[in-house]
Design an enzyme around this catalytic site. Structure first.
Site, PDB file in Angstrom:
ATOM      1  N   GLU A  89       0.678  -1.213  -0.064  1.00  0.00           N
ATOM      2  CA  GLU A  89      -0.058  -0.011   0.105  1.00  0.00           C
ATOM      3  C   GLU A  89       0.962   1.312   0.006  1.00  0.00           C
ATOM      4  OE1 GLU A  89      -3.684  -2.181   2.595  1.00  0.00           O
ATOM      5  OE2 GLU A  89      -2.441  -0.269   3.459  1.00  0.00           O
ATOM      6  N   CYS A 103       3.169   8.517   0.963  1.00  0.00           N
ATOM      7  CA  CYS A 103       3.726   7.592   2.051  1.00  0.00           C
ATOM      8  C   CYS A 103       4.063   6.365   1.290  1.00  0.00           C
ATOM      9  CB  CYS A 103       2.852   7.532   3.168  1.00  0.00           C
ATOM     10  SG  CYS A 103       3.252   6.354   4.644  1.00  0.00           S
ATOM     11  N   CYS A 110       6.255  -7.275   7.697  1.00  0.00           N
ATOM     12  CA  CYS A 110       7.459  -6.405   8.577  1.00  0.00           C
ATOM     13  C   CYS A 110       7.635  -7.378   9.677  1.00  0.00           C
ATOM     14  CB  CYS A 110       6.965  -5.037   9.050  1.00  0.00           C
ATOM     15  SG  CYS A 110       8.089  -4.089  10.341  1.00  0.00           S
ATOM     16  N   CYS A 114       5.118  -4.976  15.351  1.00  0.00           N
ATOM     17  CA  CYS A 114       4.469  -4.372  16.301  1.00  0.00           C
ATOM     18  C   CYS A 114       3.239  -4.711  16.671  1.00  0.00           C
ATOM     19  CB  CYS A 114       4.630  -2.540  16.097  1.00  0.00           C
ATOM     20  SG  CYS A 114       6.223  -2.328  15.635  1.00  0.00           S
ATOM     21  N   CYS A 117       0.182  -2.574  14.696  1.00  0.00           N
ATOM     22  CA  CYS A 117       0.219  -2.496  13.238  1.00  0.00           C
ATOM     23  C   CYS A 117      -0.115  -3.508  12.661  1.00  0.00           C
ATOM     24  CB  CYS A 117       1.859  -2.018  12.942  1.00  0.00           C
ATOM     25  SG  CYS A 117       2.194  -1.681  11.383  1.00  0.00           S
ATOM     26  N   GLY A 160       6.284  -2.199   6.199  1.00  0.00           N
ATOM     27  CA  GLY A 160       7.850  -2.713   6.321  1.00  0.00           C
ATOM     28  C   GLY A 160       8.754  -1.551   7.419  1.00  0.00           C
ATOM     29  N   GLU A 161       9.918  -2.190   7.599  1.00  0.00           N
ATOM     30  CA  GLU A 161      10.842  -1.318   8.274  1.00  0.00           C
ATOM     31  C   GLU A 161      12.081  -1.026   7.012  1.00  0.00           C
ATOM     32  OE1 GLU A 161      13.701   0.520   9.745  1.00  0.00           O
ATOM     33  OE2 GLU A 161      12.171  -0.175  11.412  1.00  0.00           O
ATOM     34  N   SER A 192      11.303   6.520   8.048  1.00  0.00           N
ATOM     35  CA  SER A 192      10.750   6.166   9.375  1.00  0.00           C
ATOM     36  C   SER A 192      11.374   4.821  10.054  1.00  0.00           C
ATOM     37  CB  SER A 192       9.278   6.285   9.322  1.00  0.00           C
ATOM     38  OG  SER A 192       8.785   5.805  10.750  1.00  0.00           O
ATOM     39  N   SER A 215       9.938   5.323  15.426  1.00  0.00           N
ATOM     40  CA  SER A 215       8.894   5.179  15.868  1.00  0.00           C
ATOM     41  C   SER A 215       9.204   4.703  17.755  1.00  0.00           C
ATOM     42  CB  SER A 215       8.245   3.910  15.117  1.00  0.00           C
ATOM     43  OG  SER A 215       7.795   4.471  13.991  1.00  0.00           O
ATOM     44  N   LEU A 216       9.027   5.484  18.246  1.00  0.00           N
ATOM     45  CA  LEU A 216       9.278   5.267  19.534  1.00  0.00           C
ATOM     46  C   LEU A 216       8.135   4.675  20.500  1.00  0.00           C
ATOM     47  CD1 LEU A 216      11.640   5.540  21.816  1.00  0.00           C
ATOM     48  CD2 LEU A 216      10.384   7.778  22.295  1.00  0.00           C
ATOM     49  N   HIS A 217       7.299   5.339  20.463  1.00  0.00           N
ATOM     50  CA  HIS A 217       5.816   4.988  20.815  1.00  0.00           C
ATOM     51  C   HIS A 217       5.437   4.918  22.725  1.00  0.00           C
ATOM     52  CE1 HIS A 217       4.614   4.805  16.887  1.00  0.00           C
ATOM     53  NE2 HIS A 217       5.377   3.709  16.617  1.00  0.00           N
ATOM     54  N   ASN A 291      -5.354   3.623  15.213  1.00  0.00           N
ATOM     55  CA  ASN A 291      -6.391   2.888  14.264  1.00  0.00           C
ATOM     56  C   ASN A 291      -6.385   1.570  14.759  1.00  0.00           C
ATOM     57  OD1 ASN A 291      -6.563   5.304  12.434  1.00  0.00           O
ATOM     58  ND2 ASN A 291      -4.464   4.936  12.196  1.00  0.00           N
ATOM     59  N   CYS A 335      -1.380   1.765   7.017  1.00  0.00           N
ATOM     60  CA  CYS A 335      -0.933   0.884   6.038  1.00  0.00           C
ATOM     61  C   CYS A 335      -1.152  -0.549   6.755  1.00  0.00           C
ATOM     62  CB  CYS A 335       0.634   0.996   5.961  1.00  0.00           C
ATOM     63  SG  CYS A 335       1.005   2.179   4.807  1.00  0.00           S
TER      64      CYS A 335
END
Length: 358
Positions: A89, A103, A110, A114, A117, A160-161, A192, A215-217, A291, A335
């Site tokens: 996507e 994006c 990935c 996570c 995700c 993906g990473e 990212s 991407s700390l979160h 999301n 995504c």
């Protein structure tokens, strides 16, 4: 077949007489910089050169399978299919300022897996080729030409990473920024990552103008590891050490992506830990709404009031903060949301076929 972005191979194949060089340059300008379709751009070159290009170059390694346009805002989700049948996507974001961002994805699935995700829950991780990464930009620009627009900013924030696919990522960045090809400023590219220290430093060394997002979160060790399994191999102390080594400044801040989850990342103690983690690090913090996805019913997004309160705490500590709002909510623009299940099934079929042929 030639890669369309290999200028040296083009020159060796087509020759270097002035008329041919001019013709090829005109073709690339029309196609890659101005968003003409491959066929439209071919019509601008001499018949013999056009014939050779058609025989030697595959313009689109991805097939645009679906397009979903939001009725709420300026987001468009593009679903592409690879030769294997797997889906990726990309998302076009049209800001009210008139600027257009894209994006893009760097992998199918990935390995970071996570918890929040959809991409990480596919159970697969396959690198996209350089051509597949770039084709997302090329096809988006072809679509946007009809709106008299062009992609302005490109963010590697899709599936993906990116730093698990460093060779193809680096080649794609070089092509995107080449004046002979897509001609984007490096300052308009953003990569990212969930936090791969060695690759972050290598990318920073090779492309010091490219923007980085982390991407700390969560700035709580156990909390982050619960959300991001890969974090178990990269403690927060090492991640902070890496950020301190980057070529950051007030003009080039690290973008901190921070997911706002009710009772998990949005407490006063979480804000205090985030402020401490980012001490003396030029950072811009993005507070991200959650999301919901299949398989993560235990996660709940923070309320708008909580996000604003959290953001005000960070601002008081001196950090620039952006409180993000979901774009494309009606088209599942985050995504992986639309294709999570489909890719799982396709991957199962591919594994079964590979096993049967052994």
């Amino acid at each position: 077949m030639l890669h369309w972005y290999d200028v040296n191979a083009w020159n060796a194949r087509f020759g270097n007489d002035s008329q041919t060089v001019h013709s090829l340059r005109k073709f690339r300008t029309r196609w890659l910089k101005q968003g003409w379709s491959f066929e439209e751009a071919l019509a601008e070159v001499s018949p013999d050169v056009a014939s050779t290009i058609k025989a030697e170059i595959k313009p689109h390694p991805l097939v645009l399978a679906e397009r979903h346009d939001s009725q709420l805002d300026g987001a468009s989700k593009l679903l592409f299919r690879t030769d294997e049948g797997l889906m990726i996507e990309s998302v076009i974001l049209r800001a009210g300022t008139g600027r257009t961002s894209l994006c893009i994805s760097s992998q199918v699935g990935c390995a970071a897996a996570c918890r929040f995700c959809a991409t990480g829950q596919m159970g697969i991780a396959r690198n996209l080729t350089t051509a597949q990464i770039l084709d997302q930009v090329v096809q988006a620009n072809e679509l946007l030409r009809k709106e008299d627009r062009r992609v302005r900013n490109i963010v590697f924030m899709g599936m993906g990473e990116p730093l698990h696919n460093p060779a193809n990522l680096n080649e794609a960045i070089a092509v995107l920024s080449s004046p002979l090809l897509l001609d984007y400023s490096l300052q308009r590219l953003l990569v990212s990552t969930v936090g791969i220290p060695d690759e972050m430093l290598r990318l920073d060394e090779q492309f010091p103008q490219v923007n980085l997002a982390l991407s700390l979160h969560s700035a709580d060790e156990s909390g982050r590891q619960e959300l991001i399994p890969l974090a178990k191999s990269v403690p927060l102390a090492r991640l902070r050490e890496t950020l301190l080594k980057l070529k950051l400044s007030e003009k080039r801040r690290i973008m901190i992506e921070y997911l706002m989850l009710d009772g998990r990342t949005d407490r006063d103690s979480d804000a205090e830990k985030l402020i401490a983690f980012l001490e003396n690090i030029p950072a811009h913090i993005n507070l991200i709404p959650y999301n919901s996805i299949d398989g993560a019913d235990h996660l709940t997004g923070s309320s708008q009031a909580t996000r604003e309160r959290f953001g005000n705490t960070l601002k008081a500590a001196g950090f620039p903060v952006t409180i993000r709002y979901s774009l494309g909510a009606d088209i599942a623009a985050a995504c992986g949301q639309l294709i999570q299940r489909e890719n799982r099934e396709i991957a199962k079929q591919l594994r079964a076929t590979q096993t049967a042929t052994k």
